[in-house]
Enzyme design. Structure first.
Site, PDB file in Angstrom:
ATOM      1  N   LYS A 123       0.822  -1.219   0.000  1.00  0.00           N
ATOM      2  CA  LYS A 123       0.000   0.000   0.000  1.00  0.00           C
ATOM      3  C   LYS A 123       0.852   1.263   0.000  1.00  0.00           C
ATOM      4  CE  LYS A 123      -4.306  -1.255   0.002  1.00  0.00           C
ATOM      5  NZ  LYS A 123      -5.291  -0.839  -0.969  1.00  0.00           N
ATOM      6  N   LYS A 206      -1.907 -11.154  -8.456  1.00  0.00           N
ATOM      7  CA  LYS A 206      -3.312 -11.548  -8.241  1.00  0.00           C
ATOM      8  C   LYS A 206      -4.272 -10.504  -8.816  1.00  0.00           C
ATOM      9  CE  LYS A 206      -4.056  -9.075  -4.007  1.00  0.00           C
ATOM     10  NZ  LYS A 206      -5.006  -8.733  -3.034  1.00  0.00           N
ATOM     11  N   LYS A 209      -8.702  -5.130  -6.957  1.00  0.00           N
ATOM     12  CA  LYS A 209      -9.584  -3.996  -7.242  1.00  0.00           C
ATOM     13  C   LYS A 209      -8.792  -2.735  -7.543  1.00  0.00           C
ATOM     14  CE  LYS A 209     -13.056  -5.337  -3.876  1.00  0.00           C
ATOM     15  NZ  LYS A 209     -13.152  -5.156  -2.439  1.00  0.00           N
TER      16      LYS A 209
HETATM   17  P1  TYM Z   1     -10.643  -7.694   0.101  1.00  0.00           P
HETATM   18  O1  TYM Z   1     -11.817  -6.802   0.035  1.00  0.00           O
HETATM   19  O2  TYM Z   1      -9.364  -7.267  -0.525  1.00  0.00           O
HETATM   20  O3  TYM Z   1     -11.005  -9.098  -0.485  1.00  0.00           O
HETATM   21  C1  TYM Z   1     -12.157  -9.769  -0.038  1.00  0.00           C
HETATM   22  C2  TYM Z   1     -11.949 -11.257  -0.123  1.00  0.00           C
HETATM   23  O4  TYM Z   1     -11.608 -11.624  -1.452  1.00  0.00           O
HETATM   24  C3  TYM Z   1     -10.395 -12.356  -1.448  1.00  0.00           C
HETATM   25  N1  TYM Z   1      -9.634 -12.030  -2.667  1.00  0.00           N
HETATM   26  C4  TYM Z   1      -9.129 -12.946  -3.489  1.00  0.00           C
HETATM   27  N2  TYM Z   1      -9.175 -14.287  -3.453  1.00  0.00           N
HETATM   28  C5  TYM Z   1      -8.575 -14.938  -4.470  1.00  0.00           C
HETATM   29  N3  TYM Z   1      -7.946 -14.321  -5.498  1.00  0.00           N
HETATM   30  C6  TYM Z   1      -7.872 -12.975  -5.562  1.00  0.00           C
HETATM   31  N4  TYM Z   1      -7.284 -12.382  -6.576  1.00  0.00           N
HETATM   32  C7  TYM Z   1      -8.484 -12.226  -4.525  1.00  0.00           C
HETATM   33  N5  TYM Z   1      -8.606 -10.901  -4.266  1.00  0.00           N
HETATM   34  C8  TYM Z   1      -9.301 -10.807  -3.112  1.00  0.00           C
HETATM   35  C9  TYM Z   1      -9.659 -11.913  -0.205  1.00  0.00           C
HETATM   36  O5  TYM Z   1      -8.727 -12.891   0.198  1.00  0.00           O
HETATM   37  C10 TYM Z   1     -10.782 -11.727   0.773  1.00  0.00           C
HETATM   38  O6  TYM Z   1     -11.140 -12.954   1.357  1.00  0.00           O
HETATM   39  N6  TYM Z   1      -9.002  -7.350   4.651  1.00  0.00           N
HETATM   40  C11 TYM Z   1     -10.045  -7.912   3.893  1.00  0.00           C
HETATM   41  C12 TYM Z   1     -11.449  -7.595   4.362  1.00  0.00           C
HETATM   42  C13 TYM Z   1     -11.656  -7.882   5.804  1.00  0.00           C
HETATM   43  C14 TYM Z   1     -11.761  -9.173   6.396  1.00  0.00           C
HETATM   44  C15 TYM Z   1     -11.936  -8.941   7.797  1.00  0.00           C
HETATM   45  C16 TYM Z   1     -11.737 -10.466   5.900  1.00  0.00           C
HETATM   46  C17 TYM Z   1     -11.768  -6.959   6.770  1.00  0.00           C
HETATM   47  N7  TYM Z   1     -11.933  -7.605   7.981  1.00  0.00           N
HETATM   48  C18 TYM Z   1     -12.079  -9.990   8.677  1.00  0.00           C
HETATM   49  C19 TYM Z   1     -11.883 -11.513   6.807  1.00  0.00           C
HETATM   50  C20 TYM Z   1     -12.059 -11.269   8.177  1.00  0.00           C
HETATM   51  C21 TYM Z   1      -9.897  -7.386   2.485  1.00  0.00           C
HETATM   52  O7  TYM Z   1      -9.448  -6.327   2.249  1.00  0.00           O
HETATM   53  O8  TYM Z   1     -10.373  -8.158   1.600  1.00  0.00           O
END
Ligand code: TYM
Length: 351
Positions: A123, A206, A209
């Site tokens: 980041k 990967k 977004k």
């Molecule tokens: P975020 O919003 O980046 O992603 C949400 C979920 O999608 C999964 N993900 C992926 N899985 C496979 N391949 C990819 N290219 C890919 N991109 C994203 C992420 O692994 C995630 O499961 N920090 C988290 C949100 C969060 C969270 C939590 C998750 C906040 N608090 C507590 C679990 C428990 C996040 O930014 O995910």
């Protein structure tokens, strides 16, 4: 080391969330949301799936965009098929107890480890002009999200492994300091043999977004957008000799193909790569056809929810109530243990 589980026990509490920044893509779906849907359909354990709108604030979104993204993320959860009767769905910001636990857990998170977090390092490159403290303590808020419900299984994609590790560390430090096992150790969860990683259409890294929009397939992309993005996916120049190992770009494209196409078809193209007869144009047409047939019904369902504002509001309201009930129990226990209540004061002995 990746610690994860693909089994659910009777006492497991399931917690997970997706950040409401922009629109969810197929990485979010296959890494996380599809597992939420299956868990809600298959098991009766308590489960909490929230929209991580507070985490989104680290990138300073404008309020209107944030409002739309939270709403859209909720519509996507429902459109993908999470049953709100079986899983508690809520906006993270509606559960104030989480914010308070975040503060307490910050006392158990150390600067050095936060600075070494891979996502923090990434980041600070991506938003060098906005390296705020929220970015640094992002894993602490994530730990609070999970521990507030005493979560034990966390369906996430591969990129969240380190955050889960940190969550276990913070919870353990708290337990150790107060000499009480308040928090269990949560594990990442997947139904498969490995945590999922959906690659970017750029052929590198990967799907994300925050990268160029053309490198991710979003859950509300039209058929033609899906076709065009796959058509432009980066490949190598073609295998030069028989049985060459797959290049990084082609490993990615085959990984995407595996998500949508039948195993025999993937094997046919792998064979064609090995004997140098592969035609990337045909491979991409095949992936696009299969992707559209999977994603179009999902998109149509999401669209039905997007236009149903009242239903979405009711679901978020009911979810917040349920989540607050569970969170309050944990927080009261935490405050008590930390000495932040008057409950255990013996006035006579302190005179
Ligand atoms: P975020 O919003 O980046 O992603 C949400 C979920 O999608 C999964 N993900 C992926 N899985 C496979 N391949 C990819 N290219 C890919 N991109 C994203 C992420 O692994 C995630 O499961 N920090 C988290 C949100 C969060 C969270 C939590 C998750 C906040 N608090 C507590 C679990 C428990 C996040 O930014 O995910």
């Amino acid at each position: 080391m990746t610690s994860f589980s693909n089994t659910i026990e009777k006492n497991d509490i399931i917690v997970s969330g997706v950040q409401s920044t922009g629109i969810l893509h197929i990485g979010n779906y296959y890494g996380a949301v599809k597992n939420y849907v299956n868990l809600a359909n298959e098991i009766d354990n308590p489960m909490y799936f929230f929209i991580a709108d507070l985490h989104s604030l680290t990138s300073h979104p404008n309020p209107l965009d944030l409002m739309h993204s939270r709403y859209l993320t909720l519509a996507i959860y429902l459109g993908c098929g999470i049953d709100p009767e079986r899983a508690t769905i809520y906006y993270q910001s509606d559960v104030y107890y989480t914010h308070e636990l975040y503060l307490y857990l910050n006392m158990f998170a150390y600067m050095g480890e936060l600075e070494r977090t891979a996502t923090f390092k990434e980041k600070i490159q991506k938003q060098a002009d906005n390296v705020n403290a929220g970015l640094l303590t992002y894993p602490v808020l994530m730990a609070a999200d999970i521990l507030i419900h005493k979560g034990t299984k966390v369906p996430v994609g591969k990129d969240q492994s380190q955050h889960l590790e940190m969550c276990r560390t913070f919870g353990n430090r708290f337990n150790h300091y107060y000499k009480k096992e308040v928090f269990k150790e949560p594990l990442a969860f997947t139904f498969t043999d490995n945590l999922i990683n959906i690659p970017s259409l750029s052929g590198k890294g990967k799907m994300s977004k925050s990268d160029d929009k053309s490198t991710a397939i979003y859950l509300i992309d039209s058929d033609s957008e899906i076709e065009n993005k796959i058509k432009r996916a980066v490949t190598d120049a073609g295998p030069k000799e028989r049985n060459s190992p797959l290049s990084e770009e082609m490993i990615s494209l085959f990984d995407i193909m595996r998500v949508f196409s039948a195993e025999e078809i993937v094997n046919e193209y792998l064979k064609a790569y090995a004997d140098c007869s592969i035609r990337y144009g045909d491979m991409k047409k095949q992936i696009a056809r299969d992707a559209v047939s999977t994603l179009a019904p999902l998109r149509e369902n999401i669209m039905k929810y997007i236009s149903n504002k009242k239903l979405l509001q009711d679901i978020a309201y009911a979810g917040a109530e349920k989540a607050n009930r569970s969170a309050r129990i944990t927080l009261e226990e935490v405050r008590d243990i930390m000495g932040l209540t008057a409950k255990n004061i013996n006035l006579q002995s302190s005179n």
